[in-house]
Design an enzyme around this catalytic site. Structure first.
Site: not given
Ligand code: SAH
Length: 395
Positions: A339, A250
């Site tokens: 993560c 993005s």
């Protein structure tokens, strides 16, 4: 020595050598410790438990420097700990394959709140807790002494500093660094890293060995690299002989650096293309268009920093993994990561299994991924194991 006296029964985690004491465990503060200054942690009966850094504004009220009552927290203490971190990296032989690696991994190297990464000849440092911040100048001087390097750039702009009541700070800390775009070498590939504006300290050093495996698995495949950032996986897939790579992110800035990194390593080619967009929407659009790939990489940002956000995060992971399974051709690899500290490996595997089930595909895990060896996990600090990945092969 100022001291934090714990409530009865609240010494248990320290006896297991976990380095954090939460505010709710503290009965009273004796003396007048400075923010970041050293305090003794005492049981309700007055027994010594540990010596720690005091964080008056944080929920994590103290982070342990040492469990040894005879050890003083001074410049020599930090010299010993930093030296030991550097020796660990040396024995792990990480720098045989790269000139960019993590030299200090905070709690897991016995230095809570301190991150030190090396990018070629420059150190990039983060002080993420009040205690590490308190020793900032000492630590910077010691790093120059112990590494023989001259330049340290500070990236103390991570969100977690807010929780400690610390303002963000970015800029040169030692030396006279003018160029904040640094070229690093990893497994005979080159990457440009922007240490001033890049994520974390600039590059996802924790994915190094996983990038290499992607390189080894990519040959002849049409690859979709989602959340590609500056192209770590993209460049490796191309180097591994991928038939094509489409990199999605993005951030226009990340994609621009991704393209630069691709051209650093290969002659201009039509094998690579980038797409600026929201991965959630792009995957849906590709599904509706009936597109397919032989390898899909999903390495999204942290959806859940702590367990509290785990449920919402789980929905996010399920969504993208389900869509990816649908876009994958039989025999294709899904390389999927989390993560999020709040989502552990078992939960992540469960989410991915649920995604395959709901996508109506059969798949097998052929490989488990984690952070590299320069990001060790102290056994007394399981929170240090934040990166988990699965390579799933669609049957
Ligand atoms: N795989 C990368 C690291 C990914 S970091 C590497 O190995 O270097 C996460 C990336 O996801 C960032 O670049 C961020 O810009 C991007 N990102 C975050 N949310 C996104 C979204 N909804 N859609 C697309 N990209 C997104």
């Amino acid at each position: 020595m100022p001291a934090l006296v714990l409530k009865p029964g609240r010494e248990k985690s320290l006896l297991r050598r976990h380095p954090w004491i939460f505010s709710g465990a503290v009965d009273r503060v004796d003396g007048n410790p400075a923010a970041g200054g050293t305090v003794d942690l005492l049981s309700s009966k007055g027994d010594f438990l540990a010596r720690a850094a005091y964080s008056p504004l944080s929920q994590i009220r103290a982070r342990v420097w040492t469990f040894d009552p005879s050890e003083t927290v001074d410049a020599d203490f930090f010299r010993r700990r930093l030296h030991s971190s550097l020796v660990t990296r040396h024995t792990l032989n990480v720098s045989r394959d790269t000139d960019a690696l993590r030299l200090v991994h905070a709690e897991s190297d016995g230095l809570p709140g301190l991150i030190v990464d090396r990018y070629a000849g420059t150190l990039v440092i983060q002080f993420l807790a009040t205690g590490a911040e308190y020793w900032r100048e000492t630590i910077a001087d010691l790093l120059l002494e112990l590494t023989g390097l001259k330049d340290i750039y500070e990236r103390s702009d991570a969100d977690v500093r807010e929780l400690e009541g610390l303002p963000p700070r970015v800029g040169s800390l030692r030396g006279a660094l003018h160029e904040t775009r640094i070229t690093i070498h990893e497994n005979d590939l080159e990457f440009l890293v922007n240490i001033a504006t890049g994520h974390k300290t600039g590059f996802y050093l924790d994915q190094r060995q996983n990038r290499l495996r992607v390189r080894q698995l990519a040959e002849g495949r049409e690859v979709l690299d989602c959340f590609c950032y500056t192209g770590g996986f993209t460049v490796n897939a191309l180097a591994g002989g991928a038939k094509s790579v489409l990199s999605v992110d993005s951030s226009a800035e990340a994609l621009a650096l991704c393209r630069e990194n691709v051209s650093l390593n290969a002659p201009p080619s039509t094998l690579h293309s980038t797409l600026e967009g929201d991965v959630f929407q792009v995957l849906r659009k590709f599904r509706d268009e009936g597109r397919s790939f032989d390898m899909i990489i999903l390495d999204p940002p942290k959806f859940a920093p702590t367990a509290v956000q785990a449920e919402k995060a789980a929905r996010g992971y399920k969504d993208i993994n389900l869509l990816a399974f649908k876009l994958l051709r039989p025999g294709g690899f899904l390389v999927t990561f989390s993560c999020s500290g709040g989502v552990d490996a078992a939960l992540f595997q469960k989410i991915v299994a649920g995604a395959a089930l709901d996508a109506g595909v059969e798949a097998q895990i052929v490989e488990y991924f984690a952070q590299g060896p320069d990001h060790p996990v102290a056994l007394n600090f399981p929170e240090g194991a934040y990166l988990k990945g699965l390579v799933c092969r669609k049957v």
